[in-house]
Design an enzyme around this catalytic site. Structure first.
Site, PDB file in Angstrom:
ATOM      1  N   CYS A  75     -10.198   0.403  -5.732  1.00  0.00           N
ATOM      2  CA  CYS A  75     -10.347  -0.911  -5.084  1.00  0.00           C
ATOM      3  C   CYS A  75      -8.993  -1.422  -4.592  1.00  0.00           C
ATOM      4  CB  CYS A  75     -10.984  -1.892  -6.074  1.00  0.00           C
ATOM      5  SG  CYS A  75     -10.988  -3.606  -5.518  1.00  0.00           S
ATOM      6  N   CYS A 113      -8.196  -5.137  -5.358  1.00  0.00           N
ATOM      7  CA  CYS A 113      -7.882  -5.308  -6.781  1.00  0.00           C
ATOM      8  C   CYS A 113      -6.391  -5.137  -7.026  1.00  0.00           C
ATOM      9  CB  CYS A 113      -8.642  -4.286  -7.633  1.00  0.00           C
ATOM     10  SG  CYS A 113     -10.439  -4.470  -7.622  1.00  0.00           S
TER      11      CYS A 113
END
Length: 318
Positions: free
Chosen positions: A77, A80
């Site tokens: 991700c 993230c």
């Protein structure tokens, strides 16, 4: 991005999960095993890596004495990896006023499934846990000022409800002093990001930078939004395949670098563009160089990956 309603009246009670976790621990103890202790994350003593086995102790029970923010993330991700360092920095600054617990949903399937049961379908996702109650808090990445403001608003609301103690006397503002007003345009950018309106968020960040071109957080926010706009209609697999088949086509390498950035493969994206600069000439070479510099805006200026890429770029140019 942050929830507008910080009341815990509608929060999720973690008591049932806590009881289930205790039963699981008892079964493991009977079998001779014991849950592994929570590991300290790179952010220091106020940042913990939490697992399926340690969530009960390190989050639910700990939340009875100190608030815990839980960051659900994954290695693949990209956003993230933008939000995570900001949360770690703020947790370190808070120095124990709240704790950050990081959950890798790929390595901890029970917690990943639990997140989905809450109706959350995407990461990064951050939940606040206070006195055994879980409150969905942040969904998506944003620049540091907006994350900082959201956390401050959360804890102010919890204090007003009597759930958290008032700030220590030494932290109270001086008589007659007022807290600096937040830039309302940041609020517009935040609202647009929460709605998923990337175009409006882009306009808001551009307005902030027009007023203060040195605002690093606005530059980072704008870079993140522009990256999201560029990749939202791309077929990642096809883009990477085309880049592999056409190494001399600069636009193919630029698109592939964007795909790698959003998937967290930052070194690969930088190396790809350095290679394009080395192989290219004229306008193509300059386009690859400028795109690499624009991607640097997505990371903190002192990120070691930027330093490495800059050295590679200098070598490719000279």
């Amino acid at each position: 991005m942050p929830s507008r309603d910080f009341s815990l009246h509608g929060a999720i009670d973690l008591g049932a999960r806590q009881a289930a976790a205790r039963k699981q621990q008892e079964r493991r103890a009977q079998g001779g095993g014991a849950p592994a202790p929570a590991a300290a994350a790179p952010g220091g003593p106020y940042v913990l890596d939490v697992t399926d086995e340690t969530f009960n102790t390190e989050v639910v029970e700990r939340s009875q004495s100190v608030p815990v923010l839980v960051d659900f993330w994954a290695e693949w991700c990209g956003p993230c990896k933008q939000l995570g360092p900001i949360l770690e920095k703020l947790a370190t600054e808070a120095a124990g006023k709240w704790i950050l617990a990081k959950v890798d949903i790929d390595a901890n399937p029970q917690l990943g499934a639990y997140m989905q049961q809450m109706g959350v379908r995407g990461i990064p996702f951050v939940a606040a846990v206070v006195a055994g109650q879980l409150l969905p808090f942040l969904n998506g990445a944003a620049p540091e000022p907006q994350v900082r403001q959201a956390i401050d608003q959360l804890f102010d609301a919890l204090r007003k409800e009597g759930i958290l103690p008032d700030a220590p006397e030494g932290e109270q503002p001086a008589p007659g002093a007022e807290a600096p007003a937040a830039d309302p345009v940041y609020g517009e950018a935040e609202d647009a990001l929460q709605r998923g309106d990337l175009d409006s968020a882009k306009v808001a960040f551009e307005r902030i930078l027009a007023a203060d071109p040195r605002d690093g957080q606005a530059r980072q926010g704008l870079a993140l939004v522009e990256l999201s706009l560029r990749v939202r209609s791309l077929d990642a697999e096809r883009v990477l395949q085309e880049a592999a088949e056409k190494p001399g086509e600069v636009q193919a390498q630029i698109s592939a670098s964007d795909v790698e950035m959003v998937s967290g493969r930052i070194d690969e994206a930088f190396d790809r563009l350095v290679g394009a600069v080395r192989r290219g000439a004229g306008d193509d070479r300059d386009a690859a160089r400028k795109h690499l510099l624009s991607l640097f805006e997505l990371l903190p200026p002192d990120d070691p990956r930027i330093g490495k890429a800059r050295r590679g770029l200098q070598s490719a140019l000279f």
